[in-house]
Design a protein around this motif. Structure first.
Motif, PDB file in Angstrom:
ATOM      1  N   SER A   1       0.656  -0.918  -0.284  1.00 46.70           N
ATOM      2  CA  SER A   1       0.035   0.154   0.222  1.00 46.70           C
ATOM      3  C   SER A   1       0.527   0.796   0.048  1.00 46.70           C
ATOM      4  O   SER A   1       2.080   1.514   0.352  1.00 46.70           O
ATOM      5  CB  SER A   1      -0.749  -0.031   1.017  1.00 46.70           C
ATOM      6  OG  SER A   1      -1.171   1.164   0.918  1.00 46.70           O
ATOM      7  N   GLU A   2       0.254   2.033   0.081  1.00 47.09           N
ATOM      8  CA  GLU A   2       1.168   3.596  -0.017  1.00 47.09           C
ATOM      9  C   GLU A   2       1.288   4.286   0.740  1.00 47.09           C
ATOM     10  O   GLU A   2       1.738   4.905   1.034  1.00 47.09           O
ATOM     11  CB  GLU A   2       0.366   5.159  -1.011  1.00 47.09           C
ATOM     12  CG  GLU A   2       0.678   4.039  -3.126  1.00 47.09           C
ATOM     13  CD  GLU A   2       2.113   4.112  -3.241  1.00 47.09           C
ATOM     14  OE1 GLU A   2       2.563   5.184  -2.659  1.00 47.09           O
ATOM     15  OE2 GLU A   2       2.247   3.265  -4.301  1.00 47.09           O
ATOM     16  N   ARG A   3      -0.106   3.696   1.933  1.00 46.46           N
ATOM     17  CA  ARG A   3      -0.233   4.087   2.571  1.00 46.46           C
ATOM     18  C   ARG A   3       0.908   3.474   4.072  1.00 46.46           C
ATOM     19  O   ARG A   3       1.702   2.343   4.014  1.00 46.46           O
ATOM     20  CB  ARG A   3      -0.991   3.614   3.657  1.00 46.46           C
ATOM     21  CG  ARG A   3      -2.775   4.941   2.863  1.00 46.46           C
ATOM     22  CD  ARG A   3      -3.949   3.632   3.176  1.00 46.46           C
ATOM     23  NE  ARG A   3      -3.713   4.246   4.757  1.00 46.46           N
ATOM     24  CZ  ARG A   3      -4.695   3.181   6.133  1.00 46.46           C
ATOM     25  NH1 ARG A   3      -5.444   2.793   5.312  1.00 46.46           N
ATOM     26  NH2 ARG A   3      -4.602   3.643   7.054  1.00 46.46           N
TER      27      ARG A   3
END
Length: 88
Positions: free
Chosen positions: A38-40
């Motif tokens: 994820s980019e998170r």
């Protein structure tokens, strides 16, 4: 143990496997954590996860196992065919 890219339900993910060793040095299995890429950001204290969490889970498993096992008051040769159910 950290494993690299892997597929979980066809999606790219990473996996972390923690050996669960109790305070009494008994191996109680392993805990597998999967996370999809994820980019998170994931803010996590890896030292807390690998040292404290794995021991706490293993100790909890030991306590659960101790209470889950009941020993029959009868020997193997003298066990009656049926036990009478008792409540409370």
């Amino acid at each position: 143990k950290m494993r690299g890219s892997r597929s979980v339900a066809g999606l790219a993910a990473w996996t972390l496997s923690l050996d669960l060793v109790s305070s009494s040095s008994r191996h109680r299995g392993s805990l597998m954590i999967h996370r999809l890429y994820s980019e998170r950001h994931l803010y996590l204290d890896i030292n807390l996860l690998t040292s404290e969490l794995s021991t706490a889970v293993a100790d909890a498993l030991e306590r659960a196992i101790q209470h889950a096992v009941e020993v029959s008051p009868y020997g193997v040769q003298e066990t009656p065919a049926f036990f009478t159910a008792q409540a409370g």
